[in-house]
Design an enzyme around this catalytic site. Structure first.
Site, PDB file in Angstrom:
ATOM      1  N   PHE A   1       0.874  -1.181   0.000  1.00  0.00           N
ATOM      2  CA  PHE A   1       0.000   0.000   0.000  1.00  0.00           C
ATOM      3  C   PHE A   1       0.904   1.221   0.000  1.00  0.00           C
ATOM      4  CE2 PHE A   1      -4.174   1.959   0.751  1.00  0.00           C
ATOM      5  CZ  PHE A   1      -3.775   3.250   0.984  1.00  0.00           C
TER       6      PHE A   1
ATOM      7  N   ASP B   1       9.205   2.674   1.804  1.00  0.00           N
ATOM      8  CA  ASP B   1       8.037   3.442   2.232  1.00  0.00           C
ATOM      9  C   ASP B   1       7.829   3.235   3.725  1.00  0.00           C
ATOM     10  OD1 ASP B   1       4.561   3.651   1.090  1.00  0.00           O
ATOM     11  OD2 ASP B   1       5.541   4.352   2.916  1.00  0.00           O
TER      12      ASP B   1
ATOM     13  N   LYS C   1       2.404  10.425   8.369  1.00  0.00           N
ATOM     14  CA  LYS C   1       1.757   9.952   9.612  1.00  0.00           C
ATOM     15  C   LYS C   1       2.491  10.455  10.873  1.00  0.00           C
ATOM     16  CE  LYS C   1      -0.419   5.903   7.502  1.00  0.00           C
ATOM     17  NZ  LYS C   1      -1.838   5.938   7.866  1.00  0.00           N
TER      18      LYS C   1
ATOM     19  N   THR D   1       2.731  24.007  -4.792  1.00  0.00           N
ATOM     20  CA  THR D   1       2.536  25.313  -4.154  1.00  0.00           C
ATOM     21  C   THR D   1       3.183  25.378  -2.779  1.00  0.00           C
ATOM     22  OG1 THR D   1       0.382  25.374  -5.231  1.00  0.00           O
ATOM     23  CG2 THR D   1       0.792  27.013  -3.486  1.00  0.00           C
TER      24      THR D   1
HETATM   25  C1  LIG Z   1       2.737   2.423   3.895  1.00  0.00           C
HETATM   26  C2  LIG Z   1       1.870   3.554   3.443  1.00  0.00           C
HETATM   27  N1  LIG Z   1       2.275   4.307   2.393  1.00  0.00           N
HETATM   28  C3  LIG Z   1       1.535   5.341   1.949  1.00  0.00           C
HETATM   29  C4  LIG Z   1       0.326   5.650   2.524  1.00  0.00           C
HETATM   30  C5  LIG Z   1      -0.478   6.818   1.983  1.00  0.00           C
HETATM   31  O1  LIG Z   1      -0.444   7.865   2.896  1.00  0.00           O
HETATM   32  P1  LIG Z   1      -1.624   8.940   2.854  1.00  0.00           P
HETATM   33  O2  LIG Z   1      -1.699   9.429   1.443  1.00  0.00           O
HETATM   34  O3  LIG Z   1      -2.883   8.215   3.318  1.00  0.00           O
HETATM   35  O4  LIG Z   1      -1.165  10.003   3.821  1.00  0.00           O
HETATM   36  C6  LIG Z   1      -0.141   4.915   3.640  1.00  0.00           C
HETATM   37  C7  LIG Z   1      -1.448   5.319   4.272  1.00  0.00           C
HETATM   38  N2  LIG Z   1      -2.038   4.422   5.181  1.00  0.00           N
HETATM   39  C8  LIG Z   1      -3.369   4.220   5.148  1.00  0.00           C
HETATM   40  C9  LIG Z   1      -4.016   3.464   6.051  1.00  0.00           C
HETATM   41  S1  LIG Z   1      -5.643   3.276   5.666  1.00  0.00           S
HETATM   42  C10 LIG Z   1      -5.500   4.225   4.307  1.00  0.00           C
HETATM   43  C11 LIG Z   1      -6.607   4.447   3.388  1.00  0.00           C
HETATM   44  O5  LIG Z   1      -6.426   5.313   2.486  1.00  0.00           O
HETATM   45  O6  LIG Z   1      -7.623   3.735   3.508  1.00  0.00           O
HETATM   46  C12 LIG Z   1      -4.211   4.703   4.158  1.00  0.00           C
HETATM   47  C13 LIG Z   1       0.642   3.830   4.104  1.00  0.00           C
HETATM   48  O7  LIG Z   1       0.234   3.059   5.140  1.00  0.00           O
END
Ligand SMILES: Cc1ncc(COP(=O)(O)O)c(CNc2csc(C(=O)O)c2)c1O
Length: 461
Positions: A179, A288, A319, A343
Site C-alpha cells: 500500500f 516506504d 503519519k 505550491t
Molecule cells: C505504507 C503507506 N504508504 C503510503 C500511505 C499513503 O499515505 P496517505 O496518502 O494516506 O497520507 C499509507 C497510508 N495508510 C493508510 C491506512 S488506511 C488508508 C486508506 O487510504 O484507507 C491509508 C501507508 O500506510
C-alpha cells in the site's frame, strides 16, 4: 492527566455522534465515520468521543499520532508568538521560505534522518511523498540514459502530448499486498483492497510477491527461507521481463512491514538481497516508511532493523512524522527547478510540531518505552495464542507495531467491535489481521489494559 482506564457509557457511535454523522452526511459522504471525537477531552493514549465514551486508543488515527492526544509540550508550541506567524502565514516553501527554515529542518527531520542521508524534501501526505519520490527516480534514470546529452526539442514537444520520447515508458516495481497511497500514480503500486482500485485506470508496472511466512518463525525457518528465495526470484524475473520490453524499472517500492496488506513481515536477509538485486538492475530502492516510520518499531526507521549494506535510495514518510516527505541520496536531486515542486511543498507548522516531538522522544526516552511496551504486548499475545489458538494466531511484531490473525474476517471484525464496546479502539488490516498502532507514549501498563480487555473478548466469542 490521563484517565485511569477506559469507560464506555453508551453504544458507540452514541446519540450525539449519530446526530453529527447525519449532519455531515448532508455535506459529504460520511459512512466511514466511526464516531465524532471530543478533541478537547481526548488526552494521551485515550480518545474521548462526543458522547463521553473514553477509549484506550491503540490505533491512533491510522497510526498517525506520535504523542497521543493533547500532549502538553505540543500545546506549548502553539503558545509561542513566533510560531503563531508560522501557523498563520502558510508559505510557498519552494519560493518564499521563512527565516530559520534550514535550521528547523536540521533540528527536526535531519536530526532523525536514516544513516547516510543528508537530503530531505517535505510534502503533504504519504501518497504525494511516494508520487514525488517516484518522479525523482524517473528523472534520475533518464539522466543516466542521457549520459550528459542535452534534452532534445523532440523530447520537449512529444511529452506535451503524453508520448515518447519525452514521456518515458518507465515503471516502478511493487509487491502484492503493498500500500503506497491512492493518488493515480502510486495507486498502481497499491494492491491491498479492490475497493481502493476499482474503476480507476492502472499502469502496466511490474508486481512481485511479498514473502508470506509461516508462524511461529522458529518452527518454519527453512520454509520461510524458501519463501524469501521464491519472492526474490520473482523480483529478478520482473526486472528481466520489463527491462527487455523497454519498460525500464526505475525503482522498487516496498514497505518494511506491509501494513494495509495485513502486517506482512519479511526477513532482514530478504531486504538485503532485494537491495543487491535492485542495484544490480540499475534501479532505485524506495522504502516506504509512511506507516512503519517515526518510532513505532522501537527504532526511528523500521528498516534500520534490516542492517542494509547501503543506505536506501529513498525513504518516504508521513503519519507519525506529522509532515509528509522523503529522504533521498544526493544523486537523486532534481537537475532543474520546478520538477519536484508544488505550491506549498509541505507545511512549516507541522515541522515545528515535529521538532518538539523529536525533542520529547529523546528527552523522555520514548524509543525504549516502545521496546518495553512492545515486549509486553508480544509476550501477552503469544501467551493468549496458546490459550485461544482458534481466535488468535500468527502473532508478530517489531516494537509496538504488532498484529495477530483471527480465524476469519468476520471473527476479526467481531473482536474489533467487542474491543470497542469494552473501551479499546483498535483496527483491522488485510483479510484476517488485527493491528496494534499505539502512540509512542504507550506504556507497559497500557499494554496490560489492552491485553486484559482482549482476553475478556476472546473468552466470550
Ligand atoms: C505504507 C503507506 N504508504 C503510503 C500511505 C499513503 O499515505 P496517505 O496518502 O494516506 O497520507 C499509507 C497510508 N495508510 C493508510 C491506512 S488506511 C488508508 C486508506 O487510504 O484507507 C491509508 C501507508 O500506510
Amino acid at each position: 492527566g490521563e484517565p485511569s482506564g477506559p469507560s464506555v457509557k453508551t453504544p458507540i457511535p452514541g446519540p450525539k455522534s449519530k446526530e453529527m454523522i447525519s449532519e455531515l452526511n448532508n455535506i459529504q459522504f460520511s459512512n466511514t465515520v466511526i464516531y465524532f471525537t471530543d478533541y478537547n477531552k481526548s488526552i494521551g493514549n485515550y480518545i474521548v468521543d462526543v458522547d463521553g465514551n473514553v477509549l484506550l486508543d491503540v490505533y491512533t488515527q491510522i497510526s498517525s499520532l506520535p504523542l497521543g492526544y493533547n500532549h502538553p509540550d505540543l500545546l506549548k508550541v502553539l503558545q509561542d508568538p513566533d510560531n503563531q506567524r508560522t501557523f498563520i502565514n502558510r508559505p510557498s516553501l519552494g519560493l518564499f521560505p521563512g527565516q530559520g527554515w534550514p535550521q528547523k529542518l536540521t533540528s527536526s527531520l535531519m536530526a532523525v534522518a536514516p544513516k547516510g542521508h543528508t537530503q530531505v524534501t517535505t510534502m503533504a501526505c504519504g501518497s504525494c511523498s511516494n508520487e514525488n519520490a517516484f518522479k525523482a527516480a524517473f528523472m534520475w534514470y533518464r539522466n543516466k540514459q542521457r549520459g550528459g546529452a542535452p534534452i532534445t526539442e523532440e523530447e520537449n514537444n512529444s511529452c506535451m502530448m503524453n508520448v515518447g520520447p519525452g514521456s518515458t515508458p518507465f515503471t516502478i516495481m511493487s509487491f502484492k499486498g503493498g500500500f503506497h497511497g491512492r493518488t493515480i500514480g502510486v495507486l498502481s503500486t497499491t494492491h491491498s483492497k479492490a475497493i481502493h482500485k476499482l474503476d480507476i485506470p492502472a499502469l502496466d508496472w511490474p508486481i512481485a510477491s511479498f514473502p508470506r511466512y509461516k508462524y511461529p518463525l522458529e518452527d518454519f525457518v527453512e520454509e520461510n527461507k524458501a519463501e524469501d528465495r521464491k519472492c526474490l526470484a520473482e523480483v529478478e524475473e520482473q526486472f528481466e521481463k520489463y527491462n527487455k520490453a523497454g519498460k525500464f524499472v526505475a525503482g522498487v517500492v516496498i514497505e518494511p512491514i506491509q501494513a494495509e496488506g495485513g502486517d506482512n513481515h519479511a526477513s532482514p536477509e530478504f531486504f538485503q538481497e532485494l537491495q543487491r538485486i535492485t542495484k544490480k538492475n540499475g534501479a532505485a530502492l524506495i522504502i516506504d516508511e509512511v506507516q512503519t516510520g517515526g518510532g513505532a518499531s522501537g527504532k526511528y526507521w523500521c528498516h534500520e532493523h534490516f542492517h542494509l549494506p547501503e543506505p536506501a535510495d529513498f525513504v518516504t514518510f508521513s503519519k507519525k512524522m506529522l509532515t509528509g516527505g522523503y529522504y533521498s541520496l544526493p544523486e537523486f536531486r532534481p537537475q532543474q527547478g520546478y520538477r519536484i515542486f508544488n505550491t506549498w511543498m509541505g507545511e512549516p507548522s507541522k515541522v515545528l510540531l515535529l521538532e518538539k516531538v523529536v525533542e520529547v522522544i529523546k528527552r523522555d526516552n520514548l524509543l525504549s518505552i516502545v521496546q518495553a511496551s512492545g515486549k509486553k504486548l508480544m509476550d501477552g499475545l503469544m501467551d493468549m495464542s496458546k490459550r485461544y489458538p482458534q481466535h488468535l494466531k500468527n502473532v508478530r511484531g517489531i516494537g509496538t507495531f504488532c498484529a495477530f490473525d483471527s480465524s476469519s474476517a468476520e471473527k476479526r471484525d467481531e473482536i474489533v467491535a467487542k474491543l470497542k464496546e469494552k473501551g479499546v479502539q483498535s483496527g483491522g488490516c488485510g483479510d484476517l489481521s488485527l493491528r496494534i498502532r499505539p502512540a509512542l507514549v504507550f506504556q507497559p501498563y497500557h499494554a496490560d489494559i489492552f491485553l486484559h480487555q482482549l482476553e475478556k473478548v476472546l473468552k466470550k466469542i
